[in-house]
Design a protein around this motif. Structure first.
Motif, short mmCIF file in Angstrom:
data_model
loop_
_atom_site.label_atom_id
_atom_site.label_comp_id
_atom_site.label_asym_id
_atom_site.label_seq_id
_atom_site.Cartn_x
_atom_site.Cartn_y
_atom_site.Cartn_z
N MET A 1 0.72 -1.24 0.12
CA MET A 1 0.03 0.05 -0.04
C MET A 1 0.81 0.98 0.00
SD MET A 1 -3.08 -1.17 0.12
CE MET A 1 -4.08 0.09 0.33
N VAL A 2 0.59 2.17 -0.95
CA VAL A 2 1.56 3.45 -0.85
C VAL A 2 0.16 4.63 -0.97
CG1 VAL A 2 3.13 2.51 -1.99
CG2 VAL A 2 1.43 3.31 -3.62
N THR A 3 0.88 5.82 -0.43
CA THR A 3 -0.09 6.93 -0.44
C THR A 3 0.64 7.78 -1.38
OG1 THR A 3 -0.47 6.77 1.99
CG2 THR A 3 -0.92 8.80 0.89
N LEU A 4 -0.37 8.25 -2.26
CA LEU A 4 -0.10 9.16 -3.46
C LEU A 4 -0.64 10.72 -2.86
CD1 LEU A 4 -1.42 7.32 -6.46
CD2 LEU A 4 0.96 7.64 -5.60
N ARG A 5 0.27 11.84 -2.91
CA ARG A 5 -0.10 13.26 -2.49
C ARG A 5 -0.17 14.11 -3.58
NH1 ARG A 5 -0.78 15.57 2.52
NH2 ARG A 5 0.05 13.75 3.41
N SER A 6 -1.25 14.90 -3.64
CA SER A 6 -0.88 15.76 -4.86
C SER A 6 0.17 16.75 -5.08
CB SER A 6 -2.36 16.81 -4.84
OG SER A 6 -2.48 17.82 -5.77
N TYR A 32 -7.60 12.91 -10.64
CA TYR A 32 -8.16 14.12 -10.65
C TYR A 32 -8.04 14.78 -8.93
CZ TYR A 32 -12.10 17.28 -10.24
OH TYR A 32 -13.05 18.48 -10.07
N ASP A 33 -7.61 16.10 -8.67
CA ASP A 33 -7.78 16.50 -7.51
C ASP A 33 -8.96 17.33 -7.38
OD1 ASP A 33 -7.45 18.18 -5.40
OD2 ASP A 33 -5.21 18.64 -5.93
N PRO A 34 -9.96 17.18 -6.40
CA PRO A 34 -11.04 17.77 -6.41
C PRO A 34 -11.10 19.22 -6.00
CG PRO A 34 -11.17 15.98 -4.64
CD PRO A 34 -9.65 15.86 -5.58
N VAL A 35 -9.97 19.51 -5.07
CA VAL A 35 -9.87 20.94 -4.53
C VAL A 35 -9.32 21.75 -5.67
CG1 VAL A 35 -8.71 22.38 -2.86
CG2 VAL A 35 -9.38 19.98 -2.25
N ALA A 36 -8.39 21.47 -6.59
CA ALA A 36 -7.94 22.13 -7.46
C ALA A 36 -8.92 22.08 -8.74
CB ALA A 36 -6.50 21.58 -7.90
N ARG A 37 -9.80 21.16 -8.64
CA ARG A 37 -10.65 20.85 -9.92
C ARG A 37 -10.05 20.54 -11.20
NH1 ARG A 37 -15.24 25.42 -9.01
NH2 ARG A 37 -15.78 24.99 -6.83
N GLN A 38 -8.99 19.97 -11.19
CA GLN A 38 -8.20 19.58 -12.28
C GLN A 38 -7.38 18.19 -12.16
OE1 GLN A 38 -5.67 22.91 -13.56
NE2 GLN A 38 -4.83 23.00 -11.51
N HIS A 39 -6.87 17.68 -13.23
CA HIS A 39 -5.94 16.58 -13.23
C HIS A 39 -4.52 16.93 -12.83
CE1 HIS A 39 -9.42 14.42 -14.97
NE2 HIS A 39 -8.96 13.40 -14.48
N VAL A 40 -4.02 16.37 -11.89
CA VAL A 40 -2.54 16.80 -11.46
C VAL A 40 -1.79 15.57 -11.39
CG1 VAL A 40 -3.07 19.28 -10.67
CG2 VAL A 40 -3.08 17.17 -9.14
N ASP A 41 -0.51 15.64 -11.19
CA ASP A 41 0.26 14.74 -11.01
C ASP A 41 0.27 14.45 -9.39
OD1 ASP A 41 1.22 14.05 -13.48
OD2 ASP A 41 3.07 15.30 -13.39
N PHE A 42 0.17 12.95 -9.18
CA PHE A 42 0.12 12.62 -7.52
C PHE A 42 1.50 11.93 -7.74
CE2 PHE A 42 -4.15 14.03 -7.73
CZ PHE A 42 -4.54 13.93 -6.45
N ARG A 43 2.30 12.32 -6.59
CA ARG A 43 3.53 11.19 -6.17
C ARG A 43 3.44 10.63 -4.98
NH1 ARG A 43 7.43 13.10 -9.73
NH2 ARG A 43 7.03 15.21 -10.69
#
Length: 46
Positions: A1-6, A32-43
């Protein structure tokens, strides 16, 4: 299990599974980042 952060800095996270044999490096997914309302990279964070 890994955590992906925006990378947008909004604090949004996703939790997913990965195979350490197939992906030894840190995982980067475009989701998709619901706060930014767009698709962004999650690392992957450790």
């Amino acid at each position: 299990m890994v955590t992906l952060r925006s990378t947008a800095g909004t604090g949004v996270t996703y939790v997913t599974r990965k195979s350490r044999l197939n992906d030894p490096d840190r995982l980067v997914l475009r989701k998709y980042d619901p706060v930014a309302r767009q698709h962004v990279d999650f690392r992957e964070q450790r």
